[in-house]
Design an enzyme around this catalytic site. Structure first.
Site, PDB file in Angstrom:
ATOM      1  N   ASN A   9     -27.282   0.781  57.457  1.00 10.33           N
ATOM      2  CA  ASN A   9     -26.315   1.615  56.748  1.00 10.33           C
ATOM      3  C   ASN A   9     -27.009   2.901  56.321  1.00 10.33           C
ATOM      4  O   ASN A   9     -27.821   2.898  55.396  1.00 10.33           O
ATOM      5  CB  ASN A   9     -25.784   0.846  55.527  1.00 10.33           C
ATOM      6  CG  ASN A   9     -24.841   1.683  54.671  1.00 10.33           C
ATOM      7  OD1 ASN A   9     -24.353   2.734  55.099  1.00 10.33           O
ATOM      8  ND2 ASN A   9     -24.589   1.217  53.453  1.00 10.33           N
ATOM      9  N   HIS A  93     -18.731  -2.257  50.010  1.00  9.76           N
ATOM     10  CA  HIS A  93     -20.095  -2.044  49.544  1.00  9.76           C
ATOM     11  C   HIS A  93     -20.063  -1.736  48.051  1.00  9.76           C
ATOM     12  O   HIS A  93     -19.123  -1.123  47.555  1.00  9.76           O
ATOM     13  CB  HIS A  93     -20.751  -0.883  50.313  1.00  9.76           C
ATOM     14  CG  HIS A  93     -22.218  -0.780  50.107  1.00  9.76           C
ATOM     15  ND1 HIS A  93     -22.762  -0.199  48.987  1.00  9.76           N
ATOM     16  CD2 HIS A  93     -23.262  -1.189  50.867  1.00  9.76           C
ATOM     17  CE1 HIS A  93     -24.080  -0.244  49.077  1.00  9.76           C
ATOM     18  NE2 HIS A  93     -24.410  -0.849  50.212  1.00  9.76           N
ATOM     19  N   SER A 209     -33.027  -3.712  49.463  1.00 12.27           N
ATOM     20  CA  SER A 209     -34.463  -3.443  49.574  1.00 12.27           C
ATOM     21  C   SER A 209     -35.149  -4.322  50.621  1.00 12.27           C
ATOM     22  O   SER A 209     -36.236  -4.858  50.394  1.00 12.27           O
ATOM     23  CB  SER A 209     -35.151  -3.601  48.210  1.00 12.27           C
ATOM     24  OG  SER A 209     -34.691  -2.620  47.301  1.00 12.27           O
TER      25      SER A 209
END
Length: 248
Positions: A9, A93, A209
């Site tokens: 993304n 999201h 992450s």
């Protein structure tokens, strides 16, 4: 047997010059053993589709409107995305849920639109730090999962991504036990709603992450079928390392 998925993304990053990173990725992965999806900003989708025309890499979008057309200035519909060659779209999201006040009901409406246009919906779920610290993670996931998936959802037309909000772009990563707990829980909830075999068809991605340094251990965690990667997907070398970890 379902193929694992490495999804990138790019968020609101990238101009035409950034497509050099996509070209490099194409050259590095000509016959991957996993599926690869890149979701660049809308301005680059058509060019990215062209670059990947003879590649196994799929190009997707980062959002769509729930309507197929109409008076919605600035929005992009699912049929428009399909028309330029996108094969998937990220929905729900946390940055859309928080910055644009999107509800799970709206996410479900968008998923219906995506499915109707032949797009794979990548539906995102995740809790805030306050919700995690308040021991509400599984309650939040239950509510989002139930309300965000419309009837007609299958493992073929939908991917589910667990992205704890507090881990996105912060460098913080949940423990492997925490990731496994949520992914196992999602699988069990899918089984309750759709049946055991149908639930196994869904690909469950972890996001938040994910980096080359931690990808392998995350992918070895229970019910993790791939990753939805943010910053590390912007550089072909970093994302390629994550893809290779998923292929291992």
């Amino acid at each position: 047997m379902k193929r694992k998925l490495a999804a990138g993304n790019w968020k609101m990053n990238g101009t035409a010059s950034s497509l050099a990173e996509l070209e490099a990725l194409v050259s590095l992965h000509t016959a991957p053993s996993v599926d690869i999806l890149i979701c660049p900003p809308a301005t680059l989708i058509a060019q990215a589709v062209g670059l990947c025309a003879n590649s196994p890499i799929m190009i997707g979008a980062q959002d769509c409107h729930a309507a197929a057309s109409g008076a919605h200035t600035g929005d992009i519909s699912a049929p428009m995305l399909a028309d330029v060659g996108a094969g998937a779209v990220i929905l729900g999201h946390s940055e859309r849920r928080e910055d644009h006040n999107e509800t799970s009901d709206l996410v479900a409406q968008k998923a219906v639109a995506a499915h109707a246009a032949g797009l794979i919906a990548v539906v995102c779920l995740g809790e805030s730090l306050a919700q995690r610290e308040g021991a509400r993670t599984l309650d939040v996931i239950t509510d989002q999962l139930s309300a965000s998936l419309p009837d007609g959802t299958t493992g073929a037309n939908t991917v589910i991504a667990y992205e704890p909000i507090w881990a996105i772009g912060t460098g913080l990563t949940p423990s492997l036990a925490q990731i496994g707990e949520v992914h196992d829980f999602i699988r069990s909830r899918l089984s309750e709603r759709f049946g055991g075999q149908a639930a196994e068809d869904f690909r469950l991605l972890y996001g938040g992450s994910v980096k080359p340094e931690n990808a392998a251990e995350i992918f070895a965690t229970s019910n993790v079928d791939g990753a939805l990667v943010g910053g590390a997907s912007l550089k072909s070398a970093d994302f390629s390392s994550i893809i290779k970890a998923l292929e291992a």
